[in-house]
Write an enzyme that holds these catalytic residues in place. Sequence first.
Site, PDB file in Angstrom:
ATOM      1  N   GLY A  19       1.991 -10.803   5.646  1.00 12.21           N
ATOM      2  CA  GLY A  19       2.526 -10.052   4.526  1.00 12.21           C
ATOM      3  C   GLY A  19       2.651  -8.586   4.871  1.00 12.21           C
ATOM      4  O   GLY A  19       2.551  -8.189   6.037  1.00 12.21           O
ATOM      5  N   ALA A  22      -1.371  -7.585   5.443  1.00 10.25           N
ATOM      6  CA  ALA A  22      -2.338  -8.341   6.245  1.00 10.25           C
ATOM      7  C   ALA A  22      -1.716  -9.606   6.821  1.00 10.25           C
ATOM      8  O   ALA A  22      -0.653 -10.065   6.377  1.00 10.25           O
ATOM      9  CB  ALA A  22      -3.547  -8.706   5.385  1.00 10.25           C
ATOM     10  N   ASP A 142      -1.691  -7.586  -8.357  1.00 13.83           N
ATOM     11  CA  ASP A 142      -0.541  -8.332  -7.828  1.00 13.83           C
ATOM     12  C   ASP A 142      -0.503  -9.736  -8.440  1.00 13.83           C
ATOM     13  O   ASP A 142      -0.463 -10.741  -7.725  1.00 13.83           O
ATOM     14  CB  ASP A 142      -0.624  -8.412  -6.302  1.00 13.83           C
ATOM     15  CG  ASP A 142       0.651  -8.962  -5.665  1.00 13.83           C
ATOM     16  OD1 ASP A 142       1.712  -8.898  -6.310  1.00 13.83           O
ATOM     17  OD2 ASP A 142       0.577  -9.456  -4.520  1.00 13.83           O
TER      18      ASP A 142
END
Length: 234
Positions: A19, A22, A142
């Site tokens: 992502g 990470a 998120d």
Amino acid sequence: MEDESRNSIATMPVLMKQGAEAKLYKSTFYGKPCIIKERFTKCYRHPSLDKSLTAHRIKSEVRALLRCRMNGICTPTVYFTNMENSSIYMEEIEDAQTVREYIQHVQANENSDTANNILKPLGVKVGEILGIMHSNNIVHGDLTTSNMLLRGNPAGLDVVIIDFGLSHFENFAEEKGVDLYVLERAILSTHPNTEDFFQTILDSYKKYNLKSSVEVVAKLDEVRLRGRKRTMVG
């Protein structure tokens, strides 16, 4: 005699996904299936600042996971943190699908009214979880249907919240309102005809965040208005 692989700390990690913040690896930790989340260096930041920010975010993520579990919210168990390579070793949630996959499956196989009825208990459960999180000042940062897992039989409503990489602890209604707005936009943009599903989440949320839900929902309305204004200007 135990298998040699069970005696080792971790097997060779296999990259699953990368992502913006990470990389995720699949591995084992003392024989248990685990996910390794490794934050990588951001070259555009000064090395000392990057190291400091990365350490802060790792600690915030682990604290959020632990605080959720302390308050009865299912999250992956943290096995180990390695600050040297900016990694968190955590439980792999097996026999699970994302809430996104489940909603898509239901909508693909049922008409709109039936799908809404099937999804309603899930909406109640998600609202309960978010209400408890916010009442304990945990802001996920998120919230999407991809960051919620349904473990086992979906009817069991065993919801596991994952990916707390942007989480923080905040008592202000504004931050919690933004958290809900992010989820609302994620749901409505990914899953058509789910306005009733999100409203179910919101109604349940109010019951489990009694102290501040009125203020948070008022902030949600303000954030919605700001979002509409930006869209109109754009």
